[in-house]
Each structure stands twice: as C-alpha cells, then as structure tokens.
Design a protein around this motif. Structure first.
Motif, PDB file in Angstrom:
ATOM      1  N   THR A  92       0.850  -1.184   0.000  1.00 53.43           N
ATOM      2  CA  THR A  92       0.000   0.000   0.000  1.00 53.43           C
ATOM      3  C   THR A  92       0.889   1.238   0.000  1.00 53.43           C
ATOM      4  O   THR A  92       2.091   1.156   0.250  1.00 53.43           O
ATOM      5  CB  THR A  92      -0.918   0.036   1.233  1.00 53.43           C
ATOM      6  OG1 THR A  92      -0.103   0.065   2.422  1.00 53.43           O
ATOM      7  CG2 THR A  92      -1.843  -1.166   1.275  1.00 53.43           C
ATOM      8  N   ARG A  93       0.277   2.373  -0.285  1.00 52.77           N
ATOM      9  CA  ARG A  93       1.023   3.629  -0.309  1.00 52.77           C
ATOM     10  C   ARG A  93       0.290   4.663   0.533  1.00 52.77           C
ATOM     11  O   ARG A  93      -0.932   4.828   0.416  1.00 52.77           O
ATOM     12  CB  ARG A  93       1.196   4.109  -1.747  1.00 52.77           C
ATOM     13  CG  ARG A  93       2.105   5.329  -1.903  1.00 52.77           C
ATOM     14  CD  ARG A  93       2.414   5.561  -3.374  1.00 52.77           C
ATOM     15  NE  ARG A  93       3.224   4.456  -3.913  1.00 52.77           N
ATOM     16  CZ  ARG A  93       3.260   4.132  -5.210  1.00 52.77           C
ATOM     17  NH1 ARG A  93       2.525   4.813  -6.082  1.00 52.77           N
ATOM     18  NH2 ARG A  93       4.014   3.136  -5.629  1.00 52.77           N
ATOM     19  N   ARG A  94       1.036   5.338   1.386  1.00 53.83           N
ATOM     20  CA  ARG A  94       0.495   6.355   2.281  1.00 53.83           C
ATOM     21  C   ARG A  94       0.103   7.612   1.501  1.00 53.83           C
ATOM     22  O   ARG A  94       0.797   8.038   0.588  1.00 53.83           O
ATOM     23  CB  ARG A  94       1.535   6.680   3.354  1.00 53.83           C
ATOM     24  CG  ARG A  94       1.133   7.643   4.449  1.00 53.83           C
ATOM     25  CD  ARG A  94       0.030   7.106   5.350  1.00 53.83           C
ATOM     26  NE  ARG A  94       0.104   5.709   5.685  1.00 53.83           N
ATOM     27  CZ  ARG A  94       0.836   5.201   6.695  1.00 53.83           C
ATOM     28  NH1 ARG A  94       1.566   5.998   7.451  1.00 53.83           N
ATOM     29  NH2 ARG A  94       0.814   3.910   6.950  1.00 53.83           N
ATOM     30  N   ARG A  95      -1.001   8.229   1.873  1.00 54.13           N
ATOM     31  CA  ARG A  95      -1.434   9.485   1.271  1.00 54.13           C
ATOM     32  C   ARG A  95      -0.892  10.655   2.094  1.00 54.13           C
ATOM     33  O   ARG A  95      -1.133  10.727   3.297  1.00 54.13           O
ATOM     34  CB  ARG A  95      -2.965   9.561   1.204  1.00 54.13           C
ATOM     35  CG  ARG A  95      -3.604   8.454   0.374  1.00 54.13           C
ATOM     36  CD  ARG A  95      -5.117   8.550   0.379  1.00 54.13           C
ATOM     37  NE  ARG A  95      -5.672   8.416   1.717  1.00 54.13           N
ATOM     38  CZ  ARG A  95      -6.938   8.702   2.043  1.00 54.13           C
ATOM     39  NH1 ARG A  95      -7.771   9.145   1.122  1.00 54.13           N
ATOM     40  NH2 ARG A  95      -7.353   8.547   3.278  1.00 54.13           N
ATOM     41  N   ARG A  96      -0.169  11.562   1.463  1.00 53.37           N
ATOM     42  CA  ARG A  96       0.403  12.705   2.176  1.00 53.37           C
ATOM     43  C   ARG A  96      -0.702  13.622   2.698  1.00 53.37           C
ATOM     44  O   ARG A  96      -0.650  14.108   3.836  1.00 53.37           O
ATOM     45  CB  ARG A  96       1.337  13.469   1.225  1.00 53.37           C
ATOM     46  CG  ARG A  96       1.693  14.898   1.640  1.00 53.37           C
ATOM     47  CD  ARG A  96       2.591  14.935   2.854  1.00 53.37           C
ATOM     48  NE  ARG A  96       2.881  16.301   3.256  1.00 53.37           N
ATOM     49  CZ  ARG A  96       3.980  16.974   2.917  1.00 53.37           C
ATOM     50  NH1 ARG A  96       4.897  16.414   2.151  1.00 53.37           N
ATOM     51  NH2 ARG A  96       4.163  18.208   3.353  1.00 53.37           N
ATOM     52  N   ILE A  97      -1.719  13.871   1.876  1.00 54.67           N
ATOM     53  CA  ILE A  97      -2.827  14.725   2.289  1.00 54.67           C
ATOM     54  C   ILE A  97      -3.892  13.866   2.952  1.00 54.67           C
ATOM     55  O   ILE A  97      -4.374  12.892   2.375  1.00 54.67           O
ATOM     56  CB  ILE A  97      -3.437  15.478   1.089  1.00 54.67           C
ATOM     57  CG1 ILE A  97      -2.376  16.357   0.420  1.00 54.67           C
ATOM     58  CG2 ILE A  97      -4.620  16.329   1.540  1.00 54.67           C
ATOM     59  CD1 ILE A  97      -1.776  17.414   1.309  1.00 54.67           C
ATOM     60  N   SER A  98      -4.235  14.215   4.177  1.00 53.54           N
ATOM     61  CA  SER A  98      -5.264  13.468   4.886  1.00 53.54           C
ATOM     62  C   SER A  98      -6.648  13.823   4.363  1.00 53.54           C
ATOM     63  O   SER A  98      -7.439  12.935   4.032  1.00 53.54           O
ATOM     64  CB  SER A  98      -5.180  13.753   6.387  1.00 53.54           C
ATOM     65  OG  SER A  98      -6.209  13.075   7.074  1.00 53.54           O
ATOM     66  N   SER A  99      -6.949  15.135   4.275  1.00 57.38           N
ATOM     67  CA  SER A  99      -8.277  15.514   3.811  1.00 57.38           C
ATOM     68  C   SER A  99      -8.313  16.973   3.386  1.00 57.38           C
ATOM     69  O   SER A  99      -7.466  17.777   3.786  1.00 57.38           O
ATOM     70  CB  SER A  99      -9.330  15.274   4.897  1.00 57.38           C
ATOM     71  OG  SER A  99      -9.147  16.170   5.992  1.00 57.38           O
TER      72      SER A  99
END
Length: 532
Positions: free
Chosen positions: A87-94
C-alpha cells in the motif's frame, strides 16, 4: 478471473463458504497448516468486495469497484502468507471545502506538515484553538490505536482487560461509553471541524452523533485504530491486487478454490457437517469437519435453518465510481485540485449538515444535501490507469455517500427513490464546490457514455449477496468479548456460532469489517487450536 472447477474430494477438513478476501486468508492459513481445504464461491471470481474491475469499455483503468482503501490489514498476515502486496500512504489526509463570509475556502489537513495544517485551521476558524484540540484528540486516539490494534489477531480480551490495556480512563469513556457526539461537542467548537471528525463514525453506518446504541462509536473506533496509527492507505495496483495475492497464496498452499458454486444449505451435528451447493450444471454436496462462513451471519442462519439472532441488516452508503479526463477546477482557487483530491475530499459533512442528512434519511427522504467522501486513487497510484500515453491526464474518482440507507432505494425501499436520483443529488453536492460541473470532466466509454457507475445498498445485496447491502455484514461490535464484562477473556476468537464446528470468517465476526483479513486469520486460529 478464476476458472470454475469441480471439488476433487467428497470430504475436507474445512469448507469455506465464500471466496472473499477473508475466506482466502482462512484458506491460506489452514492449507499451510496441512489441512485439506475447499473454498466454494458463488460468483465466477474470487474477492467479494475486494476486487478491481475494468469498468468502462475502451479504458484500461482498473477501479477498486467496492472496497477501496486499506487500514486494518495487519502486517502480520502479509508476512505470514508471503503476500506480494503493498500500500502507499497518502500525504494529504483531507480537504473539506466550505463557504465562509461569502467566499469559497476550505480546510486542508496535511499529514506531513503539522505547521501547514495549523495555519489552515487558523485561517478557517480565526485562532489556534481548534487545531490544538484536534492535536490532543488524535494524540489520544493514536495512543488507543497503539494498544488495541495488536489485540485484533489474538484471542478476544474481556472488556475489563481491554480497558486496562487502553490505560486511560478518559479515552475509554470518550470512545467506549459516551456517545461520540458529546465528546466532539466538548472538544471542538467549529461546525466544520466537528463534522470532519464525525465522518469516520458514519462510513457504512446509519446513526446519529448521539445514538445511544453507540453504533457510531464502534464505527469510529475501527476507523482510527488501523495499523496502530489510523492511517488509510491506497492499495498499489487496486484492491484486486490483494485478492490476487491471497488466492495465489491459498492455492500454493494446497487449498482448492472453485467458483460458480453457490452454497444452498449446511447441516451440522457440531462435529461434522454436510454442505450442499448448486452450479450451472446441477447440484452437489460435500462433507467437512469445520465450516468457515465468509458470509453475513443473517445469511448463514438461513443456510443452517436457524432463526436469525438479529434483524436483517441494512446498509447505508452510495458508491459512485468515475473516470475523469481531468481533475475539476475548484471554487476555492487557493488550493491545487491535485492536493484537494489526494486525500479525502469531504462534501456536505459539516456537523450540522450530517445531522440534517440523518434526519432526512430517517424520515424516508434522500438528504437535501447528500454528504459524501471522495477519493482520487490515481493521484497516489497512477498504475491503475493503464499504460501511457492513452491514460495521460485521466484520473479515477470514487464517491462514497453517507446517510443513504437501503430503505430509500427502489421497489424494496420505503422512500421509493431510484439510484439515479441519489446520484444526481450527490453530484449536485459536489458541483456546489467546483468551478465547473463534474460531468464536464468525465471521460466517455467506447460507446460514448459517461464513465460513471453507481452502487446502492440494493445493488450490493444483488451483486455480492450482502443482506441489505451492509458492507460490514451487520453492525460492528467493540473488540472485546461481550460475554466477559468483568473478566480477562482469552477463551474465544470472536468467530464462534451456536454450532461448535461452524465459524464466522467474514466481516460479521467480532473485529470484522473493512479490508483486514482479521476474521479469516482468527477463524483459522480457532480451528487450529492456537493458544487462547
């Protein structure tokens, strides 16, 4: 796509009903332990809700058609089964757009830059107070996550033991005892900030912020403990990459997997079972020492001839999958669409809007302002778009609508609304924050149709045999043994049924829900007699 086959034997140590990701996890663990295993899957492919699909003719984009993000899958399962999956982490949460003082603005939460996030809070709310409360609140949930997540693949703790593990009476009260709405209102003052926090309590869960049943608390808890951090990551290659890896692991271990086999009945005396099924060619039967059910408890009861212990479940979500020629421009010109859509893009999800939507849906009406969360997975994983240059500039977009219970849809719903009406409402809610209509950004398929598909709870019931389209199979449960209020627990795995040799291995188990593999792991451990 897997190919149908015929079971090679008339008896197995374990027969698994349903080839969803949890069933495949259970099959892999049991087969690796030397047990004979048969997986019976109704559809012509495995994966259940955890699949990727080339949905739009003429385009190679592989959309995660139902389930779409990963948080609850333990690294232990990936390592134990040797899965080639990442999986890859998203830098922007929301990002949450809003109109304040007659102008379009919004709240951007940058997981990699707390200072930037604090500045965004200050611009929106006028001070640093809300961000300070935000940091305290999520530091608290982070501590709880670190303590609870490792317990999910161990025997169920008792309620008292889990409380001791949490080690913070205020956190326990906030998450396990008080309606989440009270906690949010005590912690935050801004209506938009309150709503952003509440949304994690409403994913696939129809409840108000102050529901005394605490359904919203249970949903919220699972959304903030994943991986011990609460992060929600994008599956590389789409959700079907996980299913493919799991199927490969199960087959390599010796499990038999047959598709196009719909189980029609289960008879058991508690020590041996007989399973009947039908295929396109006719009917058949097989025997098993254990039956592991990756299906909803309500469906399992019908197969066993039992009276369901609970009312039929009801799902509450609208899923819209889209393929875009380009990302839309935003009314808030201060934010780059590539950042705004990189995390969770909230629409209609202020605290007040969420409550109004809940009241509308409770009265049998589609919400006047339909709340939804939007994700652009291709910003994090461009590989799902297919080969360049055909996909250049294109993006996937997934909309997940809240407070849209099954009762609102179609001929079986009291509201009598069609899916098309809900789609229109959802896209209108999105358009309110865009500088151009989303329909102008859609790609068209090989037949000239807009690249958009929608799934209501009734569609999920039809496509995936989920009663009421409930994505968790039934209401989520707190991750402790409900029969051990004052004890330490440790004698059950949360997968047990009234029949000793029939176990739940799907989302309806305690500690089920989401793409996790946890119920499959725990059911396999219960069969193998892992120390409790």
């Amino acid at each position: 796509m897997t190919t149908a086959a015929t079971p090679r034997h008339t008896r197995y140590d374990a027969v698994i009903v349903g080839g969803g990701h949890n069933g495949l996890v259970a099959a892999a663990y049991l087969a690796r332990a030397g047990r004979s295993v048969l997986v019976l899957e109704r559809l012509d492919h495995t994966g259940g809700a955890a699949v990727s699909a080339r949905t739009f003719p003429g385009h190679d984009a592989r959309l995660s058609r139902y389930s779409y993000l990963v948080s609850l899958l333990p690294r232990q399962i990936v390592d134990d089964l040797g899965l080639r999956f990442a999986t890859r982490r998203r830098r922007i949460s929301s990002y949450t757009p809003v109109e304040r003082g007659g102008r379009a603005t919004g709240l951007l939460v940058d997981a990699g830059d707390p200072r930037r996030t604090g500045e965004a809070f200050a611009r929106l709310t006028g001070s640093g107070h809300e961000f300070a409360g935000w940091q305290r609140f999520y530091e608290m949930t982070g501590r709880v996550a670190e303590r609870i997540f490792p317990t999910l693949t161990a025997p169920l703790p008792g309620r008292a033991r889990l409380r001791r593990l949490v080690g913070d009476d205020r956190a326990w009260e906030a998450l396990f005892e008080r309606p989440l709405g009270e906690v949010i209102e005590d912690t935050f003052a801004d209506d938009l900030v309150r709503g952003v926090v509440l949304t994690d309590a409403l994913i696939g869960t129809f409840a108000g912020a102050h529901d005394p049943s605490l359904r919203q608390n249970r949903c919220f808890l699972y959304h903030v403990i994943g991986g011990g951090t609460g992060d929600w990551d994008v599956p590389i290659g789409g959700m079907g990459a996980l299913t493919g890896a799991l199927e490969a692991a199960a087959r390599a271990a010796g499990a038999e997997i047959v598709t196009g086999h719909e189980v029609t009945g289960i008879a058991t005396d508690g020590s041996a079972a007989e399973i009947t099924y039908r295929t396109a060619e006719g009917t058949g039967r097989t025997a098993a020492g254990h039956v592991l059910a990756g299906i909803a408890p309500h469906t399992l009861a019908a197969l066993l001839g039992d009276t369901p212990a609970e009312p039929a479940p009801e799902g509450s979500q609208l899923k819209i999958n889209m393929l875009l020629r380009r990302l839309p421009r935003l009314r808030d010109g201060q934010v780059d669409p590539r950042e705004a859509f990189a995390g969770t893009f909230h629409i209609g999800e202020s605290y007040t809007e969420l409550e109004r939507a809940y009241q509308d849906a409770s009265a049998g009406r589609l919400p006047a302002a339909l709340p939804a969360e939007i994700y652009c997975h291709s910003l994090t994983d461009p590989s799902i778009l297919g080969p360049e240059p055909a996909a250049r500039g294109f993006h996937t977009l997934t909309l997940f609508g809240l407070h849209t219970p099954a009762r609102l849809f179609g001929e079986h719903g009291t509201g009598g609304h069609g899916t098309g009406e809900a789609v229109t409402a959802a896209l209108a809610a999105l358009d309110a924050h865009l500088a151009e209509p989303i329909m102008d950004c859609l790609a068209v398929d090989a037949d000239g149709r807009p690249c958009l598909e929608a799934k209501s709870p009734l569609d999920l019931e039809r496509d995936l045999a989920m009663p009421g389209g409930h994505i968790f199979h039934r209401d989520l449960a707190f991750p402790y043994d409900p029969y051990e209020d004052d004890g330490d627990g440790g004698t059950r795995w949360g997968v047990e049924t009234d029949h000793a040799n029939v176990l739940l291995c799907g989302a309806g188990a305690i500690r089920g829900g989401g793409v996790s593999g946890i119920p499959g792991h725990n059911a396999a451990m219960a069969v193998l007699g892992a120390p409790a």
